[in-house]
Design a protein around this motif. Structure first.
Motif, PDB file in Angstrom:
ATOM      1  N   LEU A  88       0.833  -1.198   0.000  1.00 19.66           N
ATOM      2  CA  LEU A  88       0.000   0.000   0.000  1.00 19.66           C
ATOM      3  C   LEU A  88       0.873   1.256   0.000  1.00 19.66           C
ATOM      4  O   LEU A  88       1.786   1.378   0.816  1.00 19.66           O
ATOM      5  N   ASP A  89       0.597   2.156  -0.904  1.00 15.82           N
ATOM      6  CA  ASP A  89       1.350   3.402  -1.007  1.00 15.82           C
ATOM      7  C   ASP A  89       0.392   4.572  -0.787  1.00 15.82           C
ATOM      8  O   ASP A  89      -0.388   4.923  -1.666  1.00 15.82           O
ATOM      9  N   THR A  90       0.435   5.175   0.403  1.00 15.87           N
ATOM     10  CA  THR A  90      -0.479   6.282   0.721  1.00 15.87           C
ATOM     11  C   THR A  90       0.020   7.623   0.195  1.00 15.87           C
ATOM     12  O   THR A  90      -0.593   8.651   0.473  1.00 15.87           O
ATOM     13  N   SER A  91       1.099   7.615  -0.567  1.00 19.15           N
ATOM     14  CA  SER A  91       1.586   8.871  -1.140  1.00 19.15           C
ATOM     15  C   SER A  91       1.030   9.108  -2.548  1.00 19.15           C
ATOM     16  O   SER A  91       1.341  10.115  -3.172  1.00 19.15           O
ATOM     17  N   LYS A 100      -4.514  15.515   3.288  1.00 19.04           N
ATOM     18  CA  LYS A 100      -4.829  16.926   3.564  1.00 19.04           C
ATOM     19  C   LYS A 100      -5.646  17.044   4.841  1.00 19.04           C
ATOM     20  O   LYS A 100      -5.390  17.910   5.675  1.00 19.04           O
ATOM     21  N   PHE A 101      -6.651  16.171   4.983  1.00 14.11           N
ATOM     22  CA  PHE A 101      -7.485  16.187   6.185  1.00 14.11           C
ATOM     23  C   PHE A 101      -6.651  15.860   7.420  1.00 14.11           C
ATOM     24  O   PHE A 101      -6.761  16.528   8.451  1.00 14.11           O
ATOM     25  N   VAL A 105      -6.200  18.355  10.652  1.00 15.56           N
ATOM     26  CA  VAL A 105      -6.525  17.966  12.033  1.00 15.56           C
ATOM     27  C   VAL A 105      -5.303  18.104  12.922  1.00 15.56           C
ATOM     28  O   VAL A 105      -5.385  18.577  14.045  1.00 15.56           O
ATOM     29  N   ARG A 106      -4.145  17.737  12.403  1.00 14.98           N
ATOM     30  CA  ARG A 106      -2.908  17.778  13.186  1.00 14.98           C
ATOM     31  C   ARG A 106      -2.431  19.211  13.431  1.00 14.98           C
ATOM     32  O   ARG A 106      -2.039  19.559  14.528  1.00 14.98           O
ATOM     33  N   GLU A 107      -2.504  20.066  12.419  1.00 15.58           N
ATOM     34  CA  GLU A 107      -1.865  21.382  12.502  1.00 15.58           C
ATOM     35  C   GLU A 107      -2.820  22.553  12.741  1.00 15.58           C
ATOM     36  O   GLU A 107      -2.420  23.533  13.346  1.00 15.58           O
TER      37      GLU A 107
END
Length: 114
Positions: A88-91, A100-101, A105-107
């Motif tokens: 699996l490649d999430t990039s 982006k989401f 949420v993080r920043e």
């Protein structure tokens, strides 16, 4: 008989959010849930306010990021290798919106409020 009545409860423990209710939660979560509720309540300005603020580093932020991580791990475990990729490649572009989401949420979780 022998139980508490409304006149035997401690006075002076009010919430900015107004009326309260009794809930059942696992004991192990009690202090975290109460701390979160007090943090949210301290940000409420009036009884009419129904907006729950997103506090940086708070429970909702951590919970949301945890769900995203769990989703990615579930996809990774159920991934079937194909001719283009063995893992699996999430990039890839297909994962752009989730990344982006996750970053939002993080920043900048405050941007998700009203």
């Amino acid at each position: 008989m022998g139980g508490r009545t409304s006149s035997t409860w401690e006075k002076g423990t009010c919430w900015n959010g107004g009326e309260t209710t009794t809930i059942r939660v696992p004991i192990v979560l009690k202090s975290d849930i109460l701390a979160y509720a007090r943090a949210v309540d301290s940000k409420l300005i009036s009884d009419k306010s129904r907006n729950i603020p997103m506090l940086k580093g708070d429970f909702l932020q951590e919970f949301t990021l945890g769900l995203i991580d769990r989703y990615i791990e579930l996809k990774r475990q159920n991934y079937h290798p194909n001719q283009n990729s063995r893992k699996l490649d999430t990039s890839t572009r297909a994962w752009d919106e989730l990344r982006k989401f996750q970053k939002l949420v993080r920043e900048s979780p405050e941007l998700l409020g009203d």
